[in-house]
Design a protein around this motif. Structure first.
Motif, PDB file in Angstrom:
ATOM      1  N   ASP A  58       0.789  -0.703  -0.284  1.00 26.64           N
ATOM      2  CA  ASP A  58       0.528  -0.048  -0.081  1.00 26.64           C
ATOM      3  C   ASP A  58       1.065   1.556  -0.063  1.00 26.64           C
ATOM      4  OD1 ASP A  58      -2.452  -1.387   0.260  1.00 26.64           O
ATOM      5  OD2 ASP A  58      -2.286  -1.538   2.319  1.00 26.64           O
ATOM      6  N   TYR A  59       1.307   0.964   0.629  1.00 22.21           N
ATOM      7  CA  TYR A  59       2.586   2.740   1.005  1.00 22.21           C
ATOM      8  C   TYR A  59       4.462   1.911   0.291  1.00 22.21           C
ATOM      9  CZ  TYR A  59      -1.130   5.354   2.208  1.00 22.21           C
ATOM     10  OH  TYR A  59      -2.574   5.414   2.782  1.00 22.21           O
ATOM     11  N   VAL A  60       5.284   3.167  -0.055  1.00 19.61           N
ATOM     12  CA  VAL A  60       6.779   3.051  -0.227  1.00 19.61           C
ATOM     13  C   VAL A  60       7.498   3.712   0.215  1.00 19.61           C
ATOM     14  CG1 VAL A  60       8.525   1.820  -1.421  1.00 19.61           C
ATOM     15  CG2 VAL A  60       6.098   0.840  -1.578  1.00 19.61           C
ATOM     16  N   TRP A  61       7.777   4.068   1.416  1.00 22.93           N
ATOM     17  CA  TRP A  61       8.729   4.704   1.797  1.00 22.93           C
ATOM     18  C   TRP A  61       9.974   5.373   0.924  1.00 22.93           C
ATOM     19  CZ3 TRP A  61       5.142   3.683   4.918  1.00 22.93           C
ATOM     20  CH2 TRP A  61       3.710   4.253   4.654  1.00 22.93           C
ATOM     21  N   ILE A  62      11.201   6.029   0.582  1.00 30.02           N
ATOM     22  CA  ILE A  62      12.573   5.835   0.046  1.00 30.02           C
ATOM     23  C   ILE A  62      12.502   6.870   0.867  1.00 30.02           C
ATOM     24  CG2 ILE A  62      13.711   4.961  -1.106  1.00 30.02           C
ATOM     25  CD1 ILE A  62      11.903   3.926  -3.311  1.00 30.02           C
ATOM     26  N   ASN A  63      13.706   7.036   1.830  1.00 32.80           N
ATOM     27  CA  ASN A  63      14.786   8.001   1.848  1.00 32.80           C
ATOM     28  C   ASN A  63      13.595   8.671   2.507  1.00 32.80           C
ATOM     29  OD1 ASN A  63      17.275   7.155   2.025  1.00 32.80           O
ATOM     30  ND2 ASN A  63      17.386   7.317  -0.625  1.00 32.80           N
ATOM     31  N   GLY A  64      12.628   8.439   3.698  1.00 34.54           N
ATOM     32  CA  GLY A  64      11.840   9.398   4.627  1.00 34.54           C
ATOM     33  C   GLY A  64      10.396   9.889   3.308  1.00 34.54           C
ATOM     34  N   GLN A  65      10.634   9.904   1.967  1.00 32.76           N
ATOM     35  CA  GLN A  65       9.747  10.167   1.064  1.00 32.76           C
ATOM     36  C   GLN A  65       8.722   8.791   0.187  1.00 32.76           C
ATOM     37  OE1 GLN A  65      11.095  13.313  -1.342  1.00 32.76           O
ATOM     38  NE2 GLN A  65      13.490  12.631  -0.811  1.00 32.76           N
ATOM     39  N   LEU A  66       7.375   9.194   0.284  1.00 35.64           N
ATOM     40  CA  LEU A  66       6.127   8.058  -0.224  1.00 35.64           C
ATOM     41  C   LEU A  66       6.684   8.423  -2.051  1.00 35.64           C
ATOM     42  CD1 LEU A  66       4.674   6.456   0.557  1.00 35.64           C
ATOM     43  CD2 LEU A  66       2.305   8.796  -0.244  1.00 35.64           C
ATOM     44  N   ALA A  67       7.377   7.266  -2.367  1.00 39.74           N
ATOM     45  CA  ALA A  67       7.230   6.749  -3.506  1.00 39.74           C
ATOM     46  C   ALA A  67       6.014   5.222  -4.231  1.00 39.74           C
ATOM     47  CB  ALA A  67       8.626   5.889  -3.726  1.00 39.74           C
ATOM     48  N   TRP A  68       5.486   5.320  -3.204  1.00 36.62           N
ATOM     49  CA  TRP A  68       4.282   4.538  -3.866  1.00 36.62           C
ATOM     50  C   TRP A  68       3.296   4.551  -2.984  1.00 36.62           C
ATOM     51  CZ3 TRP A  68       3.852   1.488  -8.783  1.00 36.62           C
ATOM     52  CH2 TRP A  68       3.004   0.379  -8.609  1.00 36.62           C
ATOM     53  N   GLN A  69       1.961   4.333  -3.781  1.00 33.05           N
ATOM     54  CA  GLN A  69       1.180   4.928  -2.954  1.00 33.05           C
ATOM     55  C   GLN A  69      -0.323   3.692  -3.394  1.00 33.05           C
ATOM     56  OE1 GLN A  69      -0.238   8.462  -1.708  1.00 33.05           O
ATOM     57  NE2 GLN A  69      -1.776   7.771  -0.256  1.00 33.05           N
ATOM     58  N   GLN A  70      -1.311   2.869  -3.068  1.00 27.94           N
ATOM     59  CA  GLN A  70      -2.351   2.463  -3.089  1.00 27.94           C
ATOM     60  C   GLN A  70      -2.463   1.570  -4.628  1.00 27.94           C
ATOM     61  OE1 GLN A  70      -3.834   1.113  -1.205  1.00 27.94           O
ATOM     62  NE2 GLN A  70      -3.962   2.109   0.798  1.00 27.94           N
ATOM     63  N   GLN A  71      -0.943   1.183  -4.734  1.00 27.20           N
ATOM     64  CA  GLN A  71      -0.959   1.016  -6.718  1.00 27.20           C
ATOM     65  C   GLN A  71      -0.013   1.674  -7.556  1.00 27.20           C
ATOM     66  OE1 GLN A  71      -0.313  -2.613  -5.956  1.00 27.20           O
ATOM     67  NE2 GLN A  71      -0.625  -2.783  -7.844  1.00 27.20           N
ATOM     68  N   ARG A  72      -0.100   2.480  -6.970  1.00 34.43           N
ATOM     69  CA  ARG A  72       0.346   4.364  -8.229  1.00 34.43           C
ATOM     70  C   ARG A  72       1.661   4.856  -7.506  1.00 34.43           C
ATOM     71  NH1 ARG A  72      -3.521   6.672 -11.038  1.00 34.43           N
ATOM     72  NH2 ARG A  72      -2.815   8.518 -11.194  1.00 34.43           N
ATOM     73  N   GLN A  73       2.533   4.960  -8.347  1.00 27.88           N
ATOM     74  CA  GLN A  73       4.367   5.641  -7.922  1.00 27.88           C
ATOM     75  C   GLN A  73       3.569   6.873  -8.617  1.00 27.88           C
ATOM     76  OE1 GLN A  73       6.516   4.015 -10.958  1.00 27.88           O
ATOM     77  NE2 GLN A  73       8.760   5.267  -9.967  1.00 27.88           N
ATOM     78  N   THR A  74       4.874   8.211  -7.486  1.00 27.66           N
ATOM     79  CA  THR A  74       4.061   8.789  -7.148  1.00 27.66           C
ATOM     80  C   THR A  74       5.230   9.841  -8.054  1.00 27.66           C
ATOM     81  OG1 THR A  74       5.928   9.351  -5.342  1.00 27.66           O
ATOM     82  CG2 THR A  74       3.548   8.764  -4.095  1.00 27.66           C
ATOM     83  N   ASP A  75       5.383  11.121  -7.823  1.00 27.76           N
ATOM     84  CA  ASP A  75       6.370  12.170  -9.156  1.00 27.76           C
ATOM     85  C   ASP A  75       8.173  12.198  -7.848  1.00 27.76           C
ATOM     86  OD1 ASP A  75       4.678  12.174 -11.049  1.00 27.76           O
ATOM     87  OD2 ASP A  75       4.230  14.263  -9.908  1.00 27.76           O
ATOM     88  N   VAL A  76       8.075  11.944  -6.557  1.00 26.00           N
ATOM     89  CA  VAL A  76       9.310  11.215  -5.893  1.00 26.00           C
ATOM     90  C   VAL A  76      10.097  10.349  -7.011  1.00 26.00           C
ATOM     91  CG1 VAL A  76      10.472  11.245  -3.918  1.00 26.00           C
ATOM     92  CG2 VAL A  76       7.986  12.460  -4.216  1.00 26.00           C
ATOM     93  N   ARG A  77      11.592  10.647  -6.677  1.00 25.11           N
ATOM     94  CA  ARG A  77      12.597  10.124  -7.038  1.00 25.11           C
ATOM     95  C   ARG A  77      13.397  10.455  -6.068  1.00 25.11           C
ATOM     96  NH1 ARG A  77      13.297   8.517 -13.501  1.00 25.11           N
ATOM     97  NH2 ARG A  77      11.486   8.254 -13.969  1.00 25.11           N
ATOM     98  N   ALA A  78      13.757   9.544  -5.085  1.00 26.00           N
ATOM     99  CA  ALA A  78      14.099   9.720  -3.375  1.00 26.00           C
ATOM    100  C   ALA A  78      15.089   8.311  -3.609  1.00 26.00           C
ATOM    101  CB  ALA A  78      13.222   9.821  -2.597  1.00 26.00           C
ATOM    102  N   GLY A  79      15.470   7.457  -4.645  1.00 26.63           N
ATOM    103  CA  GLY A  79      16.818   6.862  -4.386  1.00 26.63           C
ATOM    104  C   GLY A  79      17.287   7.481  -3.924  1.00 26.63           C
ATOM    105  N   GLN A  80      18.960   6.893  -3.643  1.00 25.78           N
ATOM    106  CA  GLN A  80      20.223   7.122  -3.973  1.00 25.78           C
ATOM    107  C   GLN A  80      21.240   5.794  -4.351  1.00 25.78           C
ATOM    108  OE1 GLN A  80      21.002   8.016  -0.082  1.00 25.78           O
ATOM    109  NE2 GLN A  80      20.021   9.990   0.421  1.00 25.78           N
ATOM    110  N   TRP A  81      22.473   7.293  -4.614  1.00 30.23           N
ATOM    111  CA  TRP A  81      22.881   6.334  -5.356  1.00 30.23           C
ATOM    112  C   TRP A  81      23.781   5.391  -3.786  1.00 30.23           C
ATOM    113  CZ3 TRP A  81      29.544   8.238  -7.189  1.00 30.23           C
ATOM    114  CH2 TRP A  81      29.864   6.881  -7.406  1.00 30.23           C
ATOM    115  N   LEU A  82      23.988   3.928  -3.399  1.00 31.25           N
ATOM    116  CA  LEU A  82      24.469   4.145  -2.272  1.00 31.25           C
ATOM    117  C   LEU A  82      26.253   3.860  -2.441  1.00 31.25           C
ATOM    118  CD1 LEU A  82      21.764   1.440  -0.854  1.00 31.25           C
ATOM    119  CD2 LEU A  82      21.730   4.163   0.046  1.00 31.25           C
ATOM    120  N   ARG A  83      26.936   3.787  -1.629  1.00 31.63           N
ATOM    121  CA  ARG A  83      28.527   3.773  -1.417  1.00 31.63           C
ATOM    122  C   ARG A  83      28.785   3.131   0.175  1.00 31.63           C
ATOM    123  NH1 ARG A  83      30.614   9.588  -3.278  1.00 31.63           N
ATOM    124  NH2 ARG A  83      32.781   8.007  -3.813  1.00 31.63           N
TER     125      ARG A  83
END
Length: 500
Positions: free
Chosen positions: A474-499
């Protein structure tokens, strides 16, 4: 004194707040499975500035910009995919991963990485458009070989090995380790000395070797594990997409797990991942012999050698459950089995492979695994989950693996408890990669989180419809920002390049 301090910290975290606090997100009444494998508990969770800032019981003085009532749904860390494919430059939306709860993917697998040098330049190519998920990168051993001119069976010279060492040494500052693809050109031509020499470089940086091993056929699987374990005497090692081709039954699965565990008892840090499907997916070169893995090698064969190749392919494909067990996912016969393609072409399947497709002309799904054996492997204590999938691959694992973990292994078959399954998708892969700020629900961790009802999770992708999105997260948060809600992707691209 230590006990008193622990009780104080516990009371601070889990008692109602008595002072006004504002969070970016407040998730109320969640059933928390924290990624450690421990039983669930109920609490509220506050997110502030990309991190988990509070776990406990929030009173009326607590306010939040956004509040979600969990209503008893499960809150877990975001899933970490130990073996993924895709391009951050071309496919930054990564909708397939988000829909099944994956918040971190691992690219640069099977010996191939987008670059071996200039990682900052690679990052800049996709930084502006962003990535919807976090990216952990490996440097590919095959890519290192190509960077020094080793594209074929030519043995590496000492000068070439030294150059690979130097390049790897620099690359490990930006990557989580070295990936190898020892069934693929050019990695399959690497000597033990070459691999051990590079393993020592990996050890100096305390990184990981993630390996598509030399041979996954049941008769040679244990010797392939041994080869990797010998590298493990120099560095941490990891078996990518552990499987037994031709192996059968739970007992064989237990024997394989015991063999891996025997190396751990000897002090080798060896782990593995498994995807929850019984068909693999890779280039059709997998059925060709070592001496005909490329189109160039094929074209150089004499007529007598081509007759030998045809005989080899007949036997090889027959052993892999026949031409009906190979389903093309790309090339001119996409969506058809090898048997169907040969019937359409009006020629034996081995001639179709030699004359019309070649070793580099298509990829396919191969139905060559035993469900009971693979289900036994996933239950191993040091075995995590992966997808080995991508946004474009013609295989359901790229869209369904993590949903299938919940739907099949937890709900339907009850092979794992929900805390065990979540651990295999969160805390365990984080530990394997050496990621310390994700993979658990704890104050201070990065807020990569999932909220879902386990019985609603569905893997809808199939071999005929491999790009059908998973349902139920239902909800997916990435780095504290909502990336996915109720089968819909949000406009946020909060992913980071992890090192590391």
């Amino acid at each position: 004194m230590t006990k008193v301090l622990s009780l104080f910290v516990f009371a601070l975290l889990f008692s109602p707040l008595s002072h006004a606090t504002t969070y970016d997100w407040l998730i109320k009444g969640a059933t928390i499975i924290d990624g450690s494998g421990k039983p669930a508990y109920t609490a509220d969770v506050g997110i502030k500035k990309k991190r988990i800032a509070f776990i406990g019981s929030a009173d009326e003085k607590v306010t939040a910009t956004n509040t979600v009532n969990a209503d008893g749904r499960v809150l877990t860390p975001g899933f970490i995919d130990l073996h993924s494919h895709g391009s951050a430059v071309k496919q930054g939306a990564f909708t397939n991963f988000l829909a099944m709860g994956v918040t971190t993917i691992s690219l640069g697998q099977d010996g191939y990485s987008p670059v071996t040098e200039g990682f900052q330049d690679w990052h800049q190519q996709w930084q502006a458009q962003g990535s919807a998920v976090n990216i952990a990168l490996f440097v590919g051993h095959g890519s290192l070989r190509r960077s020094v001119g080793l594209n074929d069976a030519t043995p590496a010279s000492q000068a070439q090995i030294l150059k690979m060492q130097q390049t790897l040494d620099k690359a490990l500052a930006d990557t989580f380790g070295l990936s190898t693809g020892l069934e693929y050109v050019p990695g399959l031509y690497a000597s033990k000395n070459e691999l051990l020499t590079l393993a020592r470089v990996v050890r100096q940086h305390d990184r990981l070797i993630s390996s598509h091993m030399r041979d996954e056929n049941d008769g040679k699987l244990l010797s392939s594990i041994d080869e990797l374990a010998h590298q493990g005497q120099a560095a941490k090692v990891h078996i990518s997409h552990l499987k037994s081709v031709y192996g059968k039954g739970a007992e064989r699965g237990k024997e394989i797990l015991a063999h891996i565990e025997s190396w751990r008892h000897k002090g080798v840090q060896i782990t593995a991942d498994v995807y929850p499907y019984t068909a693999s997916y890779t280039g059709i070169a997998i059925v060709f012999p070592k001496w005909a893995k490329t189109q160039q090698q094929l074209e150089a064969l004499s007529e007598t050698q081509k007759e030998q190749l045809a005989s080899y392919l007949r036997q090889r494909v027959a052993k892999r459950n026949g031409p009906q067990a190979t389903l093309f996912g790309s090339g001119p016969y996409q969506g058809m089995t090898l048997a169907e393609a040969a019937l359409q072409a009006g020629k034996p399947f081995e001639q179709l492979l030699i004359e019309d497709i070649g070793p580099e002309g298509a990829s396919a799904a191969y139905f060559i695994m035993d469900a009971e054996l693979q289900e036994t492997l996933i239950q191993g204590p040091q075995v995590a989950l992966s997808s080995d999938g991508s946004p474009t691959m013609h295989h359901p694992r790229g869209y369904g693996s993590f949903a299938r973990l919940i739907q099949d292994y937890v709900i339907k078959k009850k092979l794992l408890t929900l805390p065990q399954a979540v651990h295999k998708a969160t805390g365990l892969p984080a530990k394997i990669l050496g990621i310390t700020d994700r993979g658990r629900i704890a104050v201070g961790q990065n807020a990569d989180l999932l909220l879902f009802a386990p019985d609603k999770v569905k893997a809808t992708a199939s071999y005929s419809q491999p790009h059908s999105l998973a349902q139920g997260f239902d909800y997916v948060w990435i780095n504290g920002q909502l990336a996915w809600q109720q089968q819909r992707q949000t406009d946020v691209r909060a992913g980071q390049w992890l090192r590391p």
